[in-house]
Enzyme design. Sequence first.
Site, short mmCIF file in Angstrom:
data_model
loop_
_atom_site.label_atom_id
_atom_site.label_comp_id
_atom_site.label_asym_id
_atom_site.label_seq_id
_atom_site.Cartn_x
_atom_site.Cartn_y
_atom_site.Cartn_z
N GLY A 37 5.62 -1.06 7.36
CA GLY A 37 5.99 0.00 8.29
C GLY A 37 6.66 1.13 7.53
CD1 TRP A 52 -3.15 0.97 0.67
CD2 TRP A 52 -1.97 2.14 2.15
NE1 TRP A 52 -3.91 2.06 1.04
CE2 TRP A 52 -3.20 2.80 1.94
CE3 TRP A 52 -1.07 2.71 3.06
CZ2 TRP A 52 -3.55 3.97 2.59
CZ3 TRP A 52 -1.42 3.89 3.70
CH2 TRP A 52 -2.65 4.51 3.46
#
Length: 606
Positions: free
Chosen positions: A100, A73
Amino acid sequence: MCGIVGYVGSEQAAPILLEGLTRLEYRGYDSAGIAVLTGSGPKVAHAVGRVRDLQAALPKRLSGKVGIGHTRWATHGPATEANAHPHRSADGRIMLVHNGIIDNATALRSELEADGVQFTSDTDTEVLAHLIGRSEAPALEDRVIKALQRITGTYAVAVLDAQLPDRIVVARQGSPLIIGIGDREMFVGSDASALVRHTSQVVHLDDGELAIVTAGGYETFTADRARTSKQPEELTLRADELQLEGHDTFLHKEIHEQPTSLERMLSGRLDDRFATARLDGLGIDARELRGFRRVKAIGCGSSFYIGQLGASMIEDLARIPADAEAASEFRYRNPIVEPDTLYVAVSQSGETADTLFAVREIQRKGGRVVGLVNVVGSSIARECDGGIYLHAGPEVSVASTKVLTHMGVGFALLALLLGRVHDLSYADGARIVAGLRALPSQVQQVLDSEDEIAVVAKGLAQSPSSFFIGRVRGYAVAREGAQKLKEISYQHAEAYQASELKHGPLALISPQMPTVAIVPDDELVERNLGALHEIAARSGPVIAVTHPGVEFGDLAAERIVVPHGEVELDPIVLTIPLQLLAYHAAAALGRDIDRPRNLAKSVTVE
Ligand code: AGP
């Protein structure tokens, strides 16, 4: 949000990785990739779009029993094949997937580029692949430790070394990572759904931990190479819970599961003898509970809105001050944490980074925080000082529906318990217990009127913009209703307190601007009807979500009538037609309902 899957064992890795990635699709992503260690060296494939696009892009020969995969994403750089994971070191030996954000990636990138490293992507992750690749430590795990020591930020990583084809090294700091235990095979995932077809035994890595995962087992340790001991846990998720079961979308399925899932959640939690709630998971006795002078709910997005609803239930039933705040703001404003405040962290996934960091900030300042969480064993559930599991079952659709209803019920149980240790009478406690018991059938009654709601939704879908209004208890309902419509139909919707309309937004009311008005039959009904008069005077169309017996005259062209129960609990039932309104509006517009654009199910970045 990004997903990780990994496999090491005696089976072909590629099909297992693709299946795991498909199960992670619900989290929302824009590109995907896998790396497999084959007999002729590592093979890496990337594709923009869905997992089926990746499948089409795979090399013909991809035989290997160790591999890692990723759904991305986009955060650093657009969705392109070059930016998709896995990323590789300059010599191609190291392959890495990462969830992350690496906060100091820009500085590290400049340093590496000055040293002659050529980057092939815009991502922060590629920095880490190069750092591991350039490390001179002999063992892969030491190279990973050394590289991780150079970065700041959050990560879950899975790393392959082409020269060590029997292992995956994984590490976690701020993003979830679990190891699935099989029979002479092991799995790695960022989410239990990626592993559920293969194993029910998992180990959750904690922040600061790493693991070497081989077909024969796993070894966990900290960055200073101290071994850690982990107890495998049983997954509560079942593979068959992730099927559509005749519904066209998971959202529709999840809306319709609510009567059954609510029965399950309430089972064993209502105490008729003392007219209260049984919430043993809180780990707080009656004397301690009495000591709390305030309650503060923290959560993000819809979980924040339900926190606002919960705060009003607590004020109504327990008569102690309560409020809600977006966890994403709370953690950045140096909050005053009071010892006699009970903090409630509200989260479906239990992995939302903003909420998790807010929990840690509260605990760091000595505050007591309990969780209202759906995913068992998730980071927030594990880090809170007790809590209430929501037991809604898996929620696959990116937009939350059934879990929000469960959160509302979780707050009602907490409000009842707090009320009964304060001044809520036995009679009022018994009234709320009966009201909670009636909720599943009231929700079912709303679902039974789906066809009529669908007709109203088709009309609403035609308006590019709408207002959702409510007052006091109804305002949180309006906020959530507007959020649902925005998320899945992409039509603009704005929630307002009905009382605030005349202070500004009334300027926008016209025959082209519909208003969805939450009008419960409570002490504010006349005031709510007053707001509708203001709208009618400007020819604004009104869809009223209301109770039987409320007289609208010509004020509302459309009415959605839901059963009337206990006033404190009614907001929970009032949210159900708004779920159906959003679903049918989105369906009428042909939207990708389960995977709305730009959104992710579990927001594990800050
Ligand atoms: C809800 O429909 C949204 N997808 C979103 O606002 C969500 O509620 C928010 O991101 C918080 O997620 P959580 O409950 O998993 O913490």
